[in-house]
Design an enzyme around this catalytic site. Structure first.
Site, PDB file in Angstrom:
ATOM      1  N   ASP A  10       0.907  -1.461  -0.021  1.00  0.00           N
ATOM      2  CA  ASP A  10       0.048  -0.056   0.046  1.00  0.00           C
ATOM      3  C   ASP A  10       0.845   1.248   0.010  1.00  0.00           C
ATOM      4  O   ASP A  10       0.340   2.346   0.370  1.00  0.00           O
ATOM      5  CB  ASP A  10      -0.777   0.026   1.220  1.00  0.00           C
ATOM      6  CG  ASP A  10      -2.199   0.785   0.858  1.00  0.00           C
ATOM      7  OD1 ASP A  10      -2.488   1.032  -0.047  1.00  0.00           O
ATOM      8  OD2 ASP A  10      -2.769   1.290   2.066  1.00  0.00           O
ATOM      9  N   CYS A  23     -27.243  -7.210  -5.874  1.00  0.00           N
ATOM     10  CA  CYS A  23     -26.789  -6.693  -4.423  1.00  0.00           C
ATOM     11  C   CYS A  23     -26.736  -5.038  -4.758  1.00  0.00           C
ATOM     12  O   CYS A  23     -25.852  -5.050  -5.615  1.00  0.00           O
ATOM     13  CB  CYS A  23     -25.974  -7.536  -3.702  1.00  0.00           C
ATOM     14  SG  CYS A  23     -25.285  -6.605  -2.183  1.00  0.00           S
ATOM     15  N   CYS A  39     -23.879  -2.106  -0.497  1.00  0.00           N
ATOM     16  CA  CYS A  39     -22.986  -1.110  -0.302  1.00  0.00           C
ATOM     17  C   CYS A  39     -23.137   0.246  -0.784  1.00  0.00           C
ATOM     18  O   CYS A  39     -22.680   1.325  -0.187  1.00  0.00           O
ATOM     19  CB  CYS A  39     -21.329  -1.836  -0.864  1.00  0.00           C
ATOM     20  SG  CYS A  39     -21.473  -2.155  -2.381  1.00  0.00           S
ATOM     21  N   CYS A  56     -23.771   4.001   1.606  1.00  0.00           N
ATOM     22  CA  CYS A  56     -22.975   5.320   1.468  1.00  0.00           C
ATOM     23  C   CYS A  56     -23.387   6.571   1.959  1.00  0.00           C
ATOM     24  O   CYS A  56     -24.463   7.000   1.107  1.00  0.00           O
ATOM     25  CB  CYS A  56     -22.137   5.344  -0.018  1.00  0.00           C
ATOM     26  SG  CYS A  56     -21.269   6.773   0.144  1.00  0.00           S
ATOM     27  N   CYS A 103     -15.836  10.628  -0.753  1.00  0.00           N
ATOM     28  CA  CYS A 103     -15.845   9.535   0.233  1.00  0.00           C
ATOM     29  C   CYS A 103     -15.183   9.986   1.499  1.00  0.00           C
ATOM     30  O   CYS A 103     -13.998  10.632   1.564  1.00  0.00           O
ATOM     31  CB  CYS A 103     -14.923   8.398  -0.276  1.00  0.00           C
ATOM     32  SG  CYS A 103     -14.365   7.072   0.608  1.00  0.00           S
ATOM     33  N   CYS A 136     -13.967   5.273   7.213  1.00  0.00           N
ATOM     34  CA  CYS A 136     -15.600   5.146   7.079  1.00  0.00           C
ATOM     35  C   CYS A 136     -15.401   3.724   6.750  1.00  0.00           C
ATOM     36  O   CYS A 136     -14.833   3.416   5.936  1.00  0.00           O
ATOM     37  CB  CYS A 136     -16.255   5.797   6.099  1.00  0.00           C
ATOM     38  SG  CYS A 136     -17.936   5.389   5.808  1.00  0.00           S
ATOM     39  N   CYS A 188     -21.643  -5.444   3.235  1.00  0.00           N
ATOM     40  CA  CYS A 188     -21.512  -6.345   2.504  1.00  0.00           C
ATOM     41  C   CYS A 188     -22.108  -7.526   2.941  1.00  0.00           C
ATOM     42  O   CYS A 188     -21.407  -8.031   4.238  1.00  0.00           O
ATOM     43  CB  CYS A 188     -20.329  -6.549   1.811  1.00  0.00           C
ATOM     44  SG  CYS A 188     -19.865  -7.569   0.653  1.00  0.00           S
TER      45      CYS A 188
HETATM   46  S1  SF4 Z   1     -15.931   4.495   2.672  1.00  0.00           S
HETATM   47 FE1  SF4 Z   1     -16.391   6.253   1.211  1.00  0.00          FE
HETATM   48  S2  SF4 Z   1     -17.589   5.219  -0.306  1.00  0.00           S
HETATM   49 FE2  SF4 Z   1     -17.707   3.659   1.530  1.00  0.00          FE
HETATM   50  S3  SF4 Z   1     -19.518   4.231   2.623  1.00  0.00           S
HETATM   51 FE3  SF4 Z   1     -17.862   5.538   3.463  1.00  0.00          FE
HETATM   52  S4  SF4 Z   1     -18.095   7.315   2.143  1.00  0.00           S
HETATM   53 FE4  SF4 Z   1     -19.209   5.775   1.143  1.00  0.00          FE
HETATM   54  S1  SF4 Z   2     -19.547  -5.350  -2.697  1.00  0.00           S
HETATM   55 FE1  SF4 Z   2     -20.749  -6.704  -1.215  1.00  0.00          FE
HETATM   56  S2  SF4 Z   2     -22.379  -5.080  -0.792  1.00  0.00           S
HETATM   57 FE2  SF4 Z   2     -21.421  -4.512  -2.577  1.00  0.00          FE
HETATM   58  S3  SF4 Z   2     -22.684  -5.056  -4.374  1.00  0.00           S
HETATM   59 FE3  SF4 Z   2     -21.125  -6.664  -3.986  1.00  0.00          FE
HETATM   60  S4  SF4 Z   2     -21.787  -8.092  -2.605  1.00  0.00           S
HETATM   61 FE4  SF4 Z   2     -23.318  -6.371  -2.411  1.00  0.00          FE
END
Ligand code: SF4
Ligand code: SF4
Length: 345
Positions: free
Chosen positions: A135, A192, A195, A199, A215, A242, A249
């Protein structure tokens, strides 16, 4: 490389603590550079200038080290013991991203990668060369890990796997050794949208695309200046990163709890009082976050986030905690504190 040595490598990496290992080639991502250029052209990297600067390497892992023949991708689990969203219901407490509630993972993962790399050199011969990345270098870990079959990049753009969920760090070992590559994993997001729906700032312009400028992880960690006033209320009490899209998920029901105790939440970082954090001076900040990834952003940016969270708390008792920060010599922090005071009325 014989399949015997390949399997021994996987067994050894797992014994070192990695949950999953996959192998790919450095030239496996012919369209990566184009996708990255598109992301940067649209300005979605915000002020992460380093992303644009070293794009020729980031977009082409083969150019980073032309002698490399294989890339070993490894996943290290850091799943939380509890749902990290619980703290969001306590506006006088601070929500810190799961990965930052204890030791900096870069140091831990890098040491582990080096041990695996040294083992590989011992096994495969002294003329084998390796380089390890976690990273910090211009390496696009997620697409490489997907190509190596560790999982797929979900609609939230992070890597996830059916047997791991999405709470894991990625490390890479580039090597001059020719290794048989794995097949990429298939996408199992299906219909799905959990996620995307979770947000708080609507940072996904479309599935599989992230606009970092919206984000909260980017805004609270990477972004240096004041955060756009229109976005501040959506931060809630999230002061460092966050986890909402990760936590939403459904594949996490298969996630194992982290075996590395240094990733488990420190008692004082699981749900710290905003008032206590607002009182940290420079020495107190450095002492509290020694060995933590939070140290990197420095006191002023950290307290800027704390001030926004106090402003969002609706708790007028916190006014006294944020008031001294309105006179801080750091203009961004002082403005954040004044915003919080005005919001608390
Ligand atoms: S990490 Fe960023 S993209 Fe994911 S839910 Fe939080 S604000 Fe949204
Ligand atoms: S990353 Fe996980 S929460 Fe997002 S669409 Fe795919 S299965 Fe669903």
């Amino acid at each position: 490389m014989t399949s015997g040595l390949r399997q021994k490598l996987i067994d050894h990496a797992q014994a070192e603590g990695f949950a999953k290992v996959g192998i790919t080639r450095p030239d496996v991502l012919p369209t990566l550079g184009r996708r990255l250029a598109d992301f940067v052209d649209k300005g979605r990297h915000g002020d992460m200038g380093w992303m644009a600067e070293r794009m020729h390497w980031r977009g082409n892992p083969a150019a980073l080290w032309p002698e490399a023949r294989s890339v070993i991708m490894l996943a290290e689990v850091y799943s939380p013991e509890h749902d990290p969203r619980e703290v969001l219901r306590h506006p006088d407490k601070a929500a810190i991203s799961v990965y930052a509630q204890n030791r900096d993972y870069h140091d831990i993962v890098k040491k582990r990668l080096k041990r695996v790399g040294r083992w590989l050199i011992d096994e495969a011969g002294r003329d084998t060369e390796i380089k390890v990345f976690v990273d910090t270098a211009p390496v696009m870990e997620k697409p490489l890990a997907a190509a190596a079959g560790l999982g797929w990049q979900g609609k939230h753009t992070n890597l996830l796997a059916r047997d791991l969920g999405n709470w894991f760090f990625l490390g890479a070992i580039f090597t001059t050794l020719e290794l048989e590559p794995d097949a990429p994993a298939a996408d199992h997001c299906g219909a799905c949208t959990a996620c995307l729906d979770a947000c708080p700032t609507r940072a996904f312009p479309a599935p599989y695309q992230l606009d970092a400028r919206r984000c909260i992880s980017y805004l609270t960690i990477e972004h240096k200046g004041p955060i756009d006033e229109a976005l501040r209320p959506a931060l809630g009490n999230r002061i460092y990163g966050c986890d909402d899209c990760l936590a939403a998920c459904p594949w996490n029901k298969f996630a194992a709890v982290a075996s590395e105790v240094r990733y488990r939440a420190r008692d004082d970082l699981a749900a710290p009082d905003l008032a206590a954090l607002a009182a940290l001076d420079d020495a107190g900040f450095r002492e509290k976050f020694s060995g933590s990834p939070i140290k990197r952003i420095g006191r002023a940016r950290f307290l800027r986030n704390v001030a926004y969270a106090i402003g969002n708390s609706g708790d007028s008792r916190l006014k006294e905690a944020v008031r001294p920060l309105a006179a801080d010599p750091d203009p961004v922090l002082a403005e954040a504190a004044r915003w919080a005071l005005a919001r608390l009325g």
